[in-house]
Write a protein that holds these residues in place. Sequence first.
Motif, mmCIF file in Angstrom:
data_model
loop_
_atom_site.group_PDB
_atom_site.id
_atom_site.type_symbol
_atom_site.label_atom_id
_atom_site.label_comp_id
_atom_site.label_asym_id
_atom_site.label_seq_id
_atom_site.Cartn_x
_atom_site.Cartn_y
_atom_site.Cartn_z
ATOM 1 N N LEU A 59 0.832 -1.205 0.000
ATOM 2 C CA LEU A 59 0.000 0.000 0.000
ATOM 3 C C LEU A 59 0.865 1.252 0.000
ATOM 4 C CD1 LEU A 59 -2.832 -1.071 2.475
ATOM 5 C CD2 LEU A 59 -2.942 -0.883 -0.022
ATOM 6 N N LEU A 60 2.037 1.139 0.575
ATOM 7 C CA LEU A 60 2.942 2.289 0.574
ATOM 8 C C LEU A 60 3.598 2.472 -0.787
ATOM 9 C CD1 LEU A 60 4.709 1.784 4.043
ATOM 10 C CD2 LEU A 60 3.086 3.592 3.457
ATOM 11 N N THR A 61 4.031 1.372 -1.394
ATOM 12 C CA THR A 61 4.835 1.498 -2.606
ATOM 13 C C THR A 61 4.023 1.336 -3.892
ATOM 14 O OG1 THR A 61 5.305 -0.882 -2.640
ATOM 15 C CG2 THR A 61 6.832 0.517 -1.400
ATOM 16 N N GLY A 62 2.931 0.573 -3.824
ATOM 17 C CA GLY A 62 2.136 0.340 -5.024
ATOM 18 C C GLY A 62 2.767 -0.653 -5.974
ATOM 19 N N ASP A 63 3.758 -1.405 -5.511
ATOM 20 C CA ASP A 63 4.455 -2.340 -6.388
ATOM 21 C C ASP A 63 4.903 -3.526 -5.523
ATOM 22 O OD1 ASP A 63 6.234 -2.559 -9.118
ATOM 23 O OD2 ASP A 63 7.315 -3.344 -7.378
ATOM 24 N N TRP A 64 4.538 -4.736 -5.958
ATOM 25 C CA TRP A 64 4.854 -5.893 -5.126
ATOM 26 C C TRP A 64 6.354 -6.129 -5.000
ATOM 27 C CZ3 TRP A 64 1.546 -7.404 -1.798
ATOM 28 C CH2 TRP A 64 0.175 -7.356 -2.064
ATOM 29 N N HIS A 65 7.097 -5.880 -6.051
ATOM 30 C CA HIS A 65 8.551 -6.078 -5.950
ATOM 31 C C HIS A 65 9.175 -5.065 -4.989
ATOM 32 C CE1 HIS A 65 8.554 -9.105 -9.032
ATOM 33 N NE2 HIS A 65 7.914 -8.306 -9.860
ATOM 34 N N ALA A 66 8.741 -3.820 -5.127
ATOM 35 C CA ALA A 66 9.246 -2.799 -4.210
ATOM 36 C C ALA A 66 8.821 -3.107 -2.776
ATOM 37 C CB ALA A 66 8.730 -1.415 -4.625
ATOM 38 N N ALA A 67 7.602 -3.630 -2.656
ATOM 39 C CA ALA A 67 7.116 -3.990 -1.315
ATOM 40 C C ALA A 67 7.982 -5.086 -0.709
ATOM 41 C CB ALA A 67 5.657 -4.438 -1.396
ATOM 42 N N GLU A 68 8.330 -6.077 -1.520
ATOM 43 C CA GLU A 68 9.177 -7.168 -1.013
ATOM 44 C C GLU A 68 10.548 -6.632 -0.619
ATOM 45 O OE1 GLU A 68 10.543 -10.521 0.426
ATOM 46 O OE2 GLU A 68 8.455 -10.259 -0.179
ATOM 47 N N ASP A 69 11.087 -5.714 -1.431
ATOM 48 C CA ASP A 69 12.371 -5.094 -1.058
ATOM 49 C C ASP A 69 12.262 -4.387 0.285
ATOM 50 O OD1 ASP A 69 13.345 -4.035 -4.445
ATOM 51 O OD2 ASP A 69 13.468 -5.968 -3.386
ATOM 52 N N LEU A 70 11.160 -3.686 0.462
ATOM 53 C CA LEU A 70 10.957 -2.931 1.698
ATOM 54 C C LEU A 70 10.851 -3.868 2.901
ATOM 55 C CD1 LEU A 70 10.635 0.012 2.559
ATOM 56 C CD2 LEU A 70 8.164 -0.207 2.180
ATOM 57 N N VAL A 71 10.140 -4.954 2.704
ATOM 58 C CA VAL A 71 9.999 -5.927 3.791
ATOM 59 C C VAL A 71 11.355 -6.563 4.106
ATOM 60 C CG1 VAL A 71 8.995 -8.155 4.416
ATOM 61 C CG2 VAL A 71 7.577 -6.399 3.369
ATOM 62 N N PRO B 157 -9.448 -5.161 -12.457
ATOM 63 C CA PRO B 157 -8.059 -4.744 -12.327
ATOM 64 C C PRO B 157 -7.847 -3.289 -12.711
ATOM 65 C CG PRO B 157 -8.329 -6.302 -14.149
ATOM 66 C CD PRO B 157 -9.617 -6.268 -13.405
ATOM 67 N N ARG B 158 -8.695 -2.796 -13.612
ATOM 68 C CA ARG B 158 -8.540 -1.385 -14.009
ATOM 69 C C ARG B 158 -8.900 -0.458 -12.849
ATOM 70 N NH1 ARG B 158 -11.868 -2.076 -19.498
ATOM 71 N NH2 ARG B 158 -12.992 -3.334 -17.984
ATOM 72 N N ALA B 159 -9.894 -0.878 -12.071
ATOM 73 C CA ALA B 159 -10.250 -0.066 -10.901
ATOM 74 C C ALA B 159 -9.110 -0.062 -9.889
ATOM 75 C CB ALA B 159 -11.529 -0.612 -10.264
ATOM 76 N N ARG B 160 -8.508 -1.232 -9.741
ATOM 77 C CA ARG B 160 -7.366 -1.291 -8.816
ATOM 78 C C ARG B 160 -6.237 -0.407 -9.310
ATOM 79 N NH1 ARG B 160 -8.333 -6.834 -8.752
ATOM 80 N NH2 ARG B 160 -6.471 -7.292 -9.965
ATOM 81 N N HIS B 161 -6.021 -0.464 -10.603
ATOM 82 C CA HIS B 161 -4.969 0.367 -11.178
ATOM 83 C C HIS B 161 -5.258 1.851 -10.929
ATOM 84 C CE1 HIS B 161 -1.925 1.824 -13.939
ATOM 85 N NE2 HIS B 161 -2.851 2.550 -14.552
ATOM 86 N N ARG B 162 -6.525 2.184 -11.040
ATOM 87 C CA ARG B 162 -6.919 3.577 -10.826
ATOM 88 C C ARG B 162 -6.660 3.995 -9.372
ATOM 89 N NH1 ARG B 162 -12.248 6.178 -10.293
ATOM 90 N NH2 ARG B 162 -12.073 8.283 -11.139
ATOM 91 N N LEU B 163 -7.009 3.094 -8.463
ATOM 92 C CA LEU B 163 -6.754 3.385 -7.054
ATOM 93 C C LEU B 163 -5.264 3.511 -6.777
ATOM 94 C CD1 LEU B 163 -9.201 1.106 -5.060
ATOM 95 C CD2 LEU B 163 -8.884 3.562 -4.785
ATOM 96 N N LEU B 164 -4.515 2.573 -7.319
ATOM 97 C CA LEU B 164 -3.069 2.606 -7.093
ATOM 98 C C LEU B 164 -2.449 3.875 -7.655
ATOM 99 C CD1 LEU B 164 -1.954 -1.073 -7.753
ATOM 100 C CD2 LEU B 164 -1.683 0.237 -5.649
ATOM 101 N N THR B 165 -2.920 4.256 -8.815
ATOM 102 C CA THR B 165 -2.411 5.479 -9.431
ATOM 103 C C THR B 165 -2.734 6.680 -8.561
ATOM 104 O OG1 THR B 165 -2.795 4.470 -11.588
ATOM 105 C CG2 THR B 165 -2.363 6.834 -11.552
#
Lengths: 410, 173
Positions: free
Chosen positions: B26-38, B102-110
Amino acid sequence: MVDSDLKDLFRDVLTDEPPITASIQEDLARGRARRTRRRQRRLTVTGAALAAAGTTALLVPALVDDDPVPAASDEVWPYSTSASSDVASVVPQFGGPMPSSADAGPESDATADPLERVVWAAVRSALPADLSPTEPGFAVQGLGEGYGLSFTAVRGEAVFTVDVVVQAAPPELGVFRPCTEPAQTPDAVDLWSACSQGWDDEDRWRVVGHAGDVTGVAVAEGGSAAVTVVWSTLIDHRPSDQKDLAGTFSPEEANAIAEAAWRAGSRYDADELVVGTGPGWDVDAVRRDFQGIEAILEAAAGPVEELSADTSRDHVAATYATQAGNVTVTMWASSERYYAGLCWILTACEQWPGSIDYFAALDDSAPSMGSTAVAIGRQLQVAIDTTGTNGFVDFVMPITAALGMTSAQE
Amino acid sequence: MPAIDEAAYGEYVAARRRALLRTAYLLTGDWHAAEDLVQETLTKLYVSWRRVLRRDDLDGYARKTMLHAYIDSTRRPWRREHAVDVVPDGGGSGDPADGSDPRARHRLLTALAAVPAGQRAVLVLRFWEDLSVEQVAGLLGCSAGTVKSQSARGLDKLRDLLGTNEFALVEEG
C-alpha cells in the motif's frame, strides 16, 4: 463513505496479492550478513581510532600500564555539581506529597512503589524543558538489582529511549572506568567517546560518555545510592547508518538527570534500594544444572563425553566432546551492578558496552566469535562456545531453554 | 557471538511477513518494491533483535523501520514518484471498490501513488493499520496535529483524483 470503506478500498487494492515465496532462511542470512558487515565496520573504525590514539596512549597510561588505576586525586570530575542544587529543590521529600502532574507516570500511579514515584518525579523535573517523554515511565525489569524507569523521549527531531536505574551504592566506588579502561568485547574494544570520569566535590564517582554511536551513559555513585542513566537512539526513525546522539542530551543534561535521581535515591538507606534477590552463587546447584546440560547435549548430538570440568569460586565450566564437535559451557553469577554484566536482559543477552566482568569468568581468554552468552533470570550468566562444532547442531537453544525453565521454577 | 534468538526471530517473521508485505504494498504500489521494503525491514529487525525484544514492541519497531525505509526510498531519485493531476480512468467500471476489476485497482493505485509519501504513510497507518493519531505521531516522530493535517491533505488529494463521491465523508478529526 466512512473509514471502513476506505479500508475496503485498500483491501481491494490487495486482491492480486502474490503468494509469499521468500524463505525465513534467506531473511536470517541477510540479517547475519548485515550484522557481520556492521561488526567489521566497527572494528575498522575502532582500529583507526586506537591507531590515531597511539600517541595518546602515552598520555593515558591506564590503557597500557599494569596498574591502570590512577590515584583518586588525579581524577577530578570536570563538571560543576552546583546546578544540582536547583534540581534537588524540586525533588519531593520522602513521604511528602507528590508533585501534581496531569501526565501519566509512576508518580501519579497509586500502585507504583513510593520510591519509584519519587525517582520519577525527580527525573521528570530534571528533563530539559523542550523534551517530552512520550510514554509514561515504568519499572524496568531485569536491569540489575534496583529500581528502574524507562521512557521514550522526543526532542526536536530526535527520538530516543531513556533508562534510569537507581541501586544501592557499590561497596567500592570508582571501579567503573569506561573512559580509561575500555571493555574488550566480541564486537570490538569498546572505547567510549566524549567520556569523562572522576570524583565530584561530594566524593561521588561520576561518569558520562558515549558508549558507541547510539548509546549515552551517565553514572553517579556515592553515599547510599548509585544511579545509571542510559539513553539510546537505536529506536529512531533515522537510517541506522546515520544514527548518532545529536540532539539528545548534552553531558550536562545527562548529569543533571543522574544528579536528580541520585538525590532522590540517596534519601533511602542502601538496603531499601535493593530490589529482587541477590546474585547468589550456589556451586552445587550449578553443578546440578550441568548434569542436565549433559543430557541435553546427548539428546541433540548423541553420546557425550566430558573432556574437562572446572569449578571455582567464580565460575563453573565444562567442555564436552559430542559427535558434532566440542562444546564448552561456562556459567557465572550475574553481577548486581547494572553496568557490569555482559547480559542484562532476561533469557537473552544484550551486550552492555561497558561490561567490566564479561571475561572474568572466562579466565580473560580471547573472546570467541562463536560464543553465545545469555542471562538466565537475574542469577546466572552462561556462555556457550560452539566454535569447535560442525555447526549443524543447535546446542544453544536447548540449553538456554532448559536453564530458563529451571530459573523460572526457582 | 553469532546468535540472536533466531528461532524466535523466525517465528516472528513467519507470523508477520504477510501483514508487513501488505502494508509495504500500500505504501509502494508495487509488489517487488514492497518485497524489497519488507526485506530491508526484516534485516534491520534482525540486527536490532535483542534490543527490540527488550522493548517488547516488535510490531512498533517493525512498522517504524519500514516506514522510514519507505520514506528514505522515496527520496532517492531513481525511485521518486511523480504526482499526477488526473487519474486515468482506463475505461473501467469507475467503482474503485470493485476489487474484481483490475482497471479499478490500477486507478486506485495510481491515485495513491499521486499522494505524497508522508501523507500516504499516514493514510495507510490510520486507515489500514487502524492506528490512532497518537500512535502514528509516535511512529513518525511528529505531533498529533501534523498527523491530522497530513491525513486531511492526503484525503483531499484522493478526493481530487477519484472524485468526491467515494471520499466525501472521510474526515480526520
